[in-house]
Structure formats: C-alpha cells, structure tokens
Scaffold this active site. Sequence first.
Site, short mmCIF file in Angstrom:
data_model
loop_
_atom_site.label_atom_id
_atom_site.label_comp_id
_atom_site.label_asym_id
_atom_site.label_seq_id
_atom_site.Cartn_x
_atom_site.Cartn_y
_atom_site.Cartn_z
N LYS A 30 50.62 33.82 44.92
CA LYS A 30 49.54 33.14 44.37
C LYS A 30 49.55 34.20 42.98
O LYS A 30 50.23 35.40 42.75
CB LYS A 30 48.36 33.66 45.16
CG LYS A 30 48.09 34.95 45.56
CD LYS A 30 46.90 35.41 46.41
CE LYS A 30 46.66 36.85 46.77
NZ LYS A 30 45.84 37.28 48.03
N TYR A 235 43.97 53.74 16.23
CA TYR A 235 42.42 53.51 16.11
C TYR A 235 41.87 54.91 16.28
O TYR A 235 42.21 55.60 17.41
CB TYR A 235 42.06 52.55 16.88
CG TYR A 235 42.46 51.23 16.58
CD1 TYR A 235 41.72 50.68 15.38
CD2 TYR A 235 43.11 50.27 17.29
CE1 TYR A 235 42.05 49.33 14.70
CE2 TYR A 235 43.38 48.95 16.71
CZ TYR A 235 42.85 48.52 15.61
OH TYR A 235 43.23 47.23 15.22
C1 LIG Z 1 46.55 37.96 48.85
C2 LIG Z 1 46.65 37.48 50.23
C3 LIG Z 1 47.63 38.03 50.95
C4 LIG Z 1 49.01 38.91 50.60
O1 LIG Z 1 48.29 40.38 50.76
P1 LIG Z 1 49.24 41.63 50.27
O2 LIG Z 1 48.38 42.79 50.26
O3 LIG Z 1 49.68 41.45 48.91
O4 LIG Z 1 50.43 41.58 51.23
C5 LIG Z 1 47.76 37.53 52.28
N1 LIG Z 1 46.94 36.89 52.89
C6 LIG Z 1 45.82 36.27 52.22
C7 LIG Z 1 44.93 35.42 52.68
C8 LIG Z 1 45.71 36.81 50.89
O5 LIG Z 1 44.82 36.35 50.05
#
Ligand SMILES: *Cc1c(COP(=O)(O)O)cnc(C)c1O
Length: 331
Positions: A30, A235
């Site tokens: 994602k 800055y």
């Molecule tokens: C983002 C997410 C994961 C992965 O989590 P990590 O801590 O990066 O391993 C797994 N399941 C769901 C539903 C998520 O939103």
Amino acid sequence: MATIYLNKTNLFYNLQKISSINPNIIAVIKDNAYGHGIISISKLLKEYGIKKVCVRNIDEANLVRGFFEEILIFNPPTNRGAINFSYTINSLTQLKKNRHPYIHLKIDTGFRRNGILENELDEALDLMKKKEFELRGVFSHFCCADEFGCDTFIQYDKFLKIKEKIVKFCKESKLKIPYFHIANSAALNKLPHTLDYVRPGIAIYGGIDGYKPVMSLEADVVSVRVLDEKEGCGYNKTFMSDEKIKISTLDVGYADGIPYFRNGCKLKDTIALGKISMDYMIVKGEFKKVIIFDDVKEFVKNFDTITYDILVKMSPRIKRKIIETNNSFWA
Ligand SMILES: *Cc1c(COP(=O)(O)O)cnc(C)c1O
C-alpha cells in the site's frame, strides 16, 4: 539528481526470513509500497515469487493488476472490479452496498478502527451467502503487536474463535473455506501459529529490527563553498560556524519528503547544518554525492516519528534504481 536505490539483495533477504516463518505471504504494498515505488517493488516481488499483495485503493490495484494472482484492496469502492481483485469488507454497511463478487471479511477483534464486529458476524455471513459473494479470505489486524502485553493474544484468541465459526458456516453451506490471515510484521515471531497467510509490510522493507533496509537515498551536490568562522548558513542562520569550514549544498529538501528540521540532522557520513530548505540542504564538508540515509532505522532517530512515516513520504518524483549487492556496507 537525487536517487533512491532499492536493494534487491536485502529485499530478498527479508522475504526469505519471513518465508522461514510462513512461506505464504500476502505482501503489503500500500501507499506506493511504503514509499519505495509500487511498480519497482511489484516487479521484484513477482520475481521472488510473491502471488498475493495488499494495496490501499482501486488506483493502486489497477497499477499492479498484471503482476499478481490476487490483489486485496483495503479500502475498495463498491462497484465491480477485476477478477484478481479482492475487496475488504470493513463494515456491514459496506457489505450491503458492495457489488464486487470476491471479498475478504475484515473482523474487528479489538483495534476498533474497521471490520465486522463479533455480534454482526451471523448477519454478515448470511448476507454474503445470499448475495453469492465468494469469501476468499478472512482477516483481522493487531493494534499492539509491537509492544509487550496481552492485547495481541486476546485479539488472536478472538480471531481463532471467529475462524471456527466461519469454517463451520462454510462447511454447512457447502461453500469454499476461505483462508485466514492476521500477522503483520511485528506479530511474525510472536504468535504460536501464523495461520494460513502472513501479511507483513514494514519487515519487507527493512524498517524494523531484524530486517535489512531496502531504501537508500543519495543526493547530488549542487555547489560547494566556504563558510567562515562566525558565519551562519541557511534560513535564519540557525547554524553558526565556529571555524572556517567547507560546506556542500545537496539537491534534496523537505519537498522530497525528508522531515523538516531546524537544527541540523545526522546523515550517514556527515551532518546537515541548520534548517532544511524546500529543495536543498546544506551539509558539512566537500562532496560530489552524499548518502542521506541507507538505513531508515538510523535516520529516524533524528526525528520524533517512525520509520514508516519517513519511508512512505519519499517523493515519487525521485527516480528509483534497483541495485544488487552483497557488500557488507548495506548490511
Ligand atoms: C499496513 C497494514 C499491514 C502491514 O503492517 P506492518 O506493520 O507494516 O507489517 C497489515 N495489515 C493491515 C490491515 C494494514 O493496514
């Protein structure tokens, strides 16, 4: 031009390590693969043999639809999508509106963010059967897997009970038994059993202990100059030099996703001075190129945030290059 290097050797090392716990991996890609670049990472995951991934939304699913057998969309639309897309059911309301035939039921076992509640399960299963949806998977998410404490095990036990109930329902209804998944990265080595599939994100990218970093960010030097004793730079001149030094200006700034800092920052081989600019930062010393970070677990110590937050905000405009190396420099 600044470049993000994606270390294939380390990525594969991480996947291998996860596989030794459970070889059935749904890789979480994602948000542009946690900022690494969803296309580059998808190519590498496919090459490794990953068949299932999770994405945030339909746009990301469409980007990678050719790469994988199944793409689980965490926050899907209601209209029908491609056959290799699976839609997460985040609530009863959504289940009622949904028109896509392939679903995963998300169960709220204690996170209190999304998912079907235990007392909604019967209604959800009946609805799913009536609408003839194919239940491909059932999952839940841990809220505290990165802590000590019992929350994870309470959620896990709850999920096992729900699993039994769903398996029984499917057998009685002569429906295919879905696969069950709950383990995120932090839970990988905590659970007695990781069930049918594991669902890691950050471990794949090496953003937690025990896994090797995949992303490194290297900047080019735009110009070099001398800073005199008692002269400030950047800055508001928050850095004042107490000696005559050479300084180099790099071609990355907070517009590229690096967190804002007011008083310098520790980089791999040098230090940034004063305030970071939108498109530039000034570092101590004379260089041609400077590695901003090659292990986000170290770089994050400069900031009041988490590795996820730094990685995911790396600008998609920075070009990504895949490298392979066994050099211990990257270890
Ligand atoms: C983002 C997410 C994961 C992965 O989590 P990590 O801590 O990066 O391993 C797994 N399941 C769901 C539903 C998520 O939103």
